[in-house]
Design a protein around this motif. Structure first.
Motif, PDB file in Angstrom:
ATOM      1  N   GLY A 136      69.480   3.440  49.297  1.00 12.76           N
ATOM      2  CA  GLY A 136      69.234   4.552  50.203  1.00 12.76           C
ATOM      3  C   GLY A 136      70.192   4.591  51.379  1.00 12.76           C
ATOM      4  N   LEU A 137      70.701   3.432  51.778  1.00 15.29           N
ATOM      5  CA  LEU A 137      71.644   3.368  52.904  1.00 15.29           C
ATOM      6  C   LEU A 137      73.082   3.670  52.493  1.00 15.29           C
ATOM      7  CD1 LEU A 137      70.349   0.252  54.879  1.00 15.29           C
ATOM      8  CD2 LEU A 137      70.336   2.637  55.655  1.00 15.29           C
ATOM      9  N   LYS A 138      73.342   3.695  51.198  1.00 16.17           N
ATOM     10  CA  LYS A 138      74.705   3.998  50.754  1.00 16.17           C
ATOM     11  C   LYS A 138      74.949   5.490  50.947  1.00 16.17           C
ATOM     12  CE  LYS A 138      75.146   0.090  47.744  1.00 16.17           C
ATOM     13  NZ  LYS A 138      75.133  -0.444  46.396  1.00 16.17           N
ATOM     14  N   THR A 139      76.049   5.819  51.614  1.00 10.85           N
ATOM     15  CA  THR A 139      76.335   7.218  51.897  1.00 10.85           C
ATOM     16  C   THR A 139      76.720   7.941  50.617  1.00 10.85           C
ATOM     17  OG1 THR A 139      78.595   6.620  52.462  1.00 10.85           O
ATOM     18  CG2 THR A 139      77.050   6.863  54.283  1.00 10.85           C
ATOM     19  N   ASN A 140      76.385   9.204  50.580  1.00 15.00           N
ATOM     20  CA  ASN A 140      76.669  10.029  49.426  1.00 15.00           C
ATOM     21  C   ASN A 140      77.784  11.006  49.799  1.00 15.00           C
ATOM     22  OD1 ASN A 140      76.664  12.041  47.456  1.00 15.00           O
ATOM     23  ND2 ASN A 140      74.500  11.772  47.023  1.00 15.00           N
ATOM     24  N   GLU A 141      78.965  10.785  49.266  1.00 16.10           N
ATOM     25  CA  GLU A 141      80.109  11.629  49.614  1.00 16.10           C
ATOM     26  C   GLU A 141      79.909  13.079  49.182  1.00 16.10           C
ATOM     27  OE1 GLU A 141      82.766  10.994  51.626  1.00 16.10           O
ATOM     28  OE2 GLU A 141      81.617   9.179  52.007  1.00 16.10           O
ATOM     29  N   THR A 142      79.121  13.310  48.144  1.00 13.46           N
ATOM     30  CA  THR A 142      78.833  14.678  47.719  1.00 13.46           C
ATOM     31  C   THR A 142      78.114  15.435  48.828  1.00 13.46           C
ATOM     32  OG1 THR A 142      78.639  13.911  45.447  1.00 13.46           O
ATOM     33  CG2 THR A 142      77.729  16.077  45.928  1.00 13.46           C
ATOM     34  N   ILE A 143      77.165  14.759  49.488  1.00 12.93           N
ATOM     35  CA  ILE A 143      76.454  15.387  50.601  1.00 12.93           C
ATOM     36  C   ILE A 143      77.434  15.696  51.720  1.00 12.93           C
ATOM     37  CG2 ILE A 143      74.751  14.994  52.431  1.00 12.93           C
ATOM     38  CD1 ILE A 143      73.092  13.429  50.379  1.00 12.93           C
ATOM     39  N   PHE A 144      78.307  14.759  52.060  1.00 17.81           N
ATOM     40  CA  PHE A 144      79.272  14.983  53.137  1.00 17.81           C
ATOM     41  C   PHE A 144      80.179  16.174  52.830  1.00 17.81           C
ATOM     42  CE2 PHE A 144      78.663  10.424  54.456  1.00 17.81           C
ATOM     43  CZ  PHE A 144      78.089  10.743  55.677  1.00 17.81           C
ATOM     44  N   LYS A 145      80.646  16.271  51.591  1.00 19.03           N
ATOM     45  CA  LYS A 145      81.517  17.386  51.230  1.00 19.03           C
ATOM     46  C   LYS A 145      80.763  18.710  51.304  1.00 19.03           C
ATOM     47  CE  LYS A 145      84.662  14.628  48.481  1.00 19.03           C
ATOM     48  NZ  LYS A 145      85.020  14.159  47.169  1.00 19.03           N
ATOM     49  N   SER A 146      79.521  18.716  50.851  1.00 19.13           N
ATOM     50  CA  SER A 146      78.712  19.933  50.892  1.00 19.13           C
ATOM     51  C   SER A 146      78.412  20.353  52.327  1.00 19.13           C
ATOM     52  CB  SER A 146      77.386  19.723  50.148  1.00 19.13           C
ATOM     53  OG  SER A 146      77.610  19.432  48.804  1.00 19.13           O
ATOM     54  N   ILE A 147      78.068  19.396  53.143  1.00 26.64           N
ATOM     55  CA  ILE A 147      77.659  19.690  54.505  1.00 26.64           C
ATOM     56  C   ILE A 147      78.852  20.015  55.400  1.00 26.64           C
ATOM     57  CG2 ILE A 147      77.646  17.377  55.523  1.00 26.64           C
ATOM     58  CD1 ILE A 147      74.950  18.008  56.684  1.00 26.64           C
ATOM     59  N   SER A 148      80.008  19.447  55.124  1.00 30.42           N
ATOM     60  CA  SER A 148      81.183  19.635  55.966  1.00 30.42           C
ATOM     61  C   SER A 148      81.557  21.107  56.094  1.00 30.42           C
ATOM     62  CB  SER A 148      82.361  18.837  55.401  1.00 30.42           C
ATOM     63  OG  SER A 148      83.500  19.063  56.178  1.00 30.42           O
ATOM     64  N   GLU A 149      81.682  21.788  54.984  1.00 33.02           N
ATOM     65  CA  GLU A 149      82.065  23.200  55.003  1.00 33.02           C
ATOM     66  C   GLU A 149      81.017  24.036  55.728  1.00 33.02           C
ATOM     67  OE1 GLU A 149      82.528  26.695  51.756  1.00 33.02           O
ATOM     68  OE2 GLU A 149      83.557  24.815  51.287  1.00 33.02           O
ATOM     69  N   LYS A 150      79.759  23.775  55.467  1.00 34.25           N
ATOM     70  CA  LYS A 150      78.685  24.531  56.117  1.00 34.25           C
ATOM     71  C   LYS A 150      78.649  24.258  57.618  1.00 34.25           C
ATOM     72  CE  LYS A 150      76.871  26.590  52.590  1.00 34.25           C
ATOM     73  NZ  LYS A 150      76.829  28.043  52.487  1.00 34.25           N
ATOM     74  N   LEU A 151      78.865  23.006  58.005  1.00 34.17           N
ATOM     75  CA  LEU A 151      78.892  22.672  59.435  1.00 34.17           C
ATOM     76  C   LEU A 151      80.025  23.406  60.139  1.00 34.17           C
ATOM     77  CD1 LEU A 151      78.124  18.857  59.477  1.00 34.17           C
ATOM     78  CD2 LEU A 151      76.870  20.603  60.719  1.00 34.17           C
ATOM     79  N   ILE A 152      81.175  23.471  59.512  1.00 39.55           N
ATOM     80  CA  ILE A 152      82.312  24.161  60.109  1.00 39.55           C
ATOM     81  C   ILE A 152      81.985  25.643  60.301  1.00 39.55           C
ATOM     82  CG2 ILE A 152      84.700  24.919  59.699  1.00 39.55           C
ATOM     83  CD1 ILE A 152      85.102  22.105  58.352  1.00 39.55           C
ATOM     84  N   GLN A 153      81.329  26.242  59.327  1.00 37.72           N
ATOM     85  CA  GLN A 153      80.981  27.664  59.407  1.00 37.72           C
ATOM     86  C   GLN A 153      79.921  27.949  60.476  1.00 37.72           C
ATOM     87  OE1 GLN A 153      79.665  28.792  55.518  1.00 37.72           O
ATOM     88  NE2 GLN A 153      81.682  28.517  54.593  1.00 37.72           N
ATOM     89  N   HIS A 154      79.024  27.012  60.728  1.00 35.16           N
ATOM     90  CA  HIS A 154      77.872  27.245  61.612  1.00 35.16           C
ATOM     91  C   HIS A 154      77.838  26.316  62.827  1.00 35.16           C
ATOM     92  CE1 HIS A 154      76.640  28.683  57.600  1.00 35.16           C
ATOM     93  NE2 HIS A 154      75.990  29.605  58.264  1.00 35.16           N
ATOM     94  N   GLN A 155      78.961  25.721  63.198  1.00 33.86           N
ATOM     95  CA  GLN A 155      78.964  24.632  64.171  1.00 33.86           C
ATOM     96  C   GLN A 155      78.404  24.979  65.541  1.00 33.86           C
ATOM     97  OE1 GLN A 155      83.026  23.333  65.232  1.00 33.86           O
ATOM     98  NE2 GLN A 155      83.694  24.942  63.839  1.00 33.86           N
ATOM     99  N   GLU A 156      78.474  26.229  65.967  1.00 37.33           N
ATOM    100  CA  GLU A 156      77.967  26.621  67.287  1.00 37.33           C
ATOM    101  C   GLU A 156      76.644  27.388  67.215  1.00 37.33           C
ATOM    102  OE1 GLU A 156      79.470  25.506  70.013  1.00 37.33           O
ATOM    103  OE2 GLU A 156      81.060  24.603  68.802  1.00 37.33           O
ATOM    104  N   TYR A 157      76.126  27.576  66.007  1.00 33.29           N
ATOM    105  CA  TYR A 157      74.919  28.373  65.800  1.00 33.29           C
ATOM    106  C   TYR A 157      73.676  27.644  66.304  1.00 33.29           C
ATOM    107  CZ  TYR A 157      71.145  30.708  63.257  1.00 33.29           C
ATOM    108  OH  TYR A 157      69.977  31.347  62.927  1.00 33.29           O
ATOM    109  N   ARG A 158      72.782  28.400  66.935  1.00 34.14           N
ATOM    110  CA  ARG A 158      71.455  27.917  67.321  1.00 34.14           C
ATOM    111  C   ARG A 158      70.449  28.881  66.703  1.00 34.14           C
ATOM    112  NH1 ARG A 158      72.122  24.347  71.824  1.00 34.14           N
ATOM    113  NH2 ARG A 158      74.165  24.630  72.765  1.00 34.14           N
ATOM    114  N   TYR A 159      69.521  28.378  65.914  1.00 40.42           N
ATOM    115  CA  TYR A 159      68.582  29.273  65.255  1.00 40.42           C
ATOM    116  C   TYR A 159      67.541  29.829  66.220  1.00 40.42           C
ATOM    117  CZ  TYR A 159      65.202  25.421  64.818  1.00 40.42           C
ATOM    118  OH  TYR A 159      64.329  24.400  65.071  1.00 40.42           O
TER     119      TYR A 159
END
Length: 176
Positions: free
Chosen positions: A29-52
């Motif tokens: 469970g502590l091993k990082t999942n690079e697939t998650i990082f790749k998926s989240i990276s693009e979305k974070l860049i698109q929404h980095q300043e957004y507040r819901y």
């Protein structure tokens, strides 16, 4: 050791531990999942300043909170593993975020830091034997074991990645 090896699940931390499958091994469970990082990276860049909502954290602040919390929980696990007799203090997550400077950092830098923190967390927990993992201390006014802190680290990140997916990202990303 598996989540099912927990002798007790402390209040407050139970909401994070509950997100972990019963047959999950701590080290896996502590091993990082690079697939998650790749998926989240693009979305974070698109929404980095957004507040819901007003006064809610931005995605970059939320990621910094995950990083800070992992560092703090890992420190607590270290203290308990070394039989620290003093109760460990809680922290004000809002104050930490307000003073984090996360919004002035790049998404890539935050993800790099998260990877490095996790790469540091993993060998610490790998060094703990069964006896050490079952040691308990007082953290945030709650009795908790080293093992429970490890699963809290995993569940806390999973919780906040789920929040990112549900409240920030319009096209859902599979975050595990």
């Amino acid at each position: 050791m598996q989540k099912s090896d927990l002798k007790f699940i402390p209040n407050f931390f139970d909401r994070y531990i509950a997100l972990i499958d019963d047959n999950t091994y701590l080290i896996d469970g502590l091993k990082t999942n690079e697939t998650i990082f790749k998926s989240i990276s693009e979305k974070l860049i698109q929404h980095q300043e957004y507040r819901y909502k007003p006064n809610k954290w931005t995605p970059k602040e939320l990621l910094q909170h995950v990083i800070d919390t992992e560092r703090i929980l890992t420190y607590r696990a270290l203290c308990i593993s070394r039989l620290e007799p003093k109760a460990l203090l809680g922290f004000d997550e809002n104050m930490y975020v307000e003073n984090s400077n996360a919004n002035n950092r790049s998404v890539e830098d935050l993800l790099k830091e998260f990877r490095l923190v996790r790469q540091s967390t993993l060998p610490l927990f790998e060094s703990f034997n069964e006896d050490v993992l079952h040691r308990a201390g007082i953290s945030f006014e709650t009795k908790i074991s080293t093992l429970a802190l490890g699963f809290t680290i995993i569940g806390h990140a999973k919780h906040h990645f789920k929040v990112l997916n549900e409240r920030y990202f319009t096209n859902n990303v599979n975050l595990g």
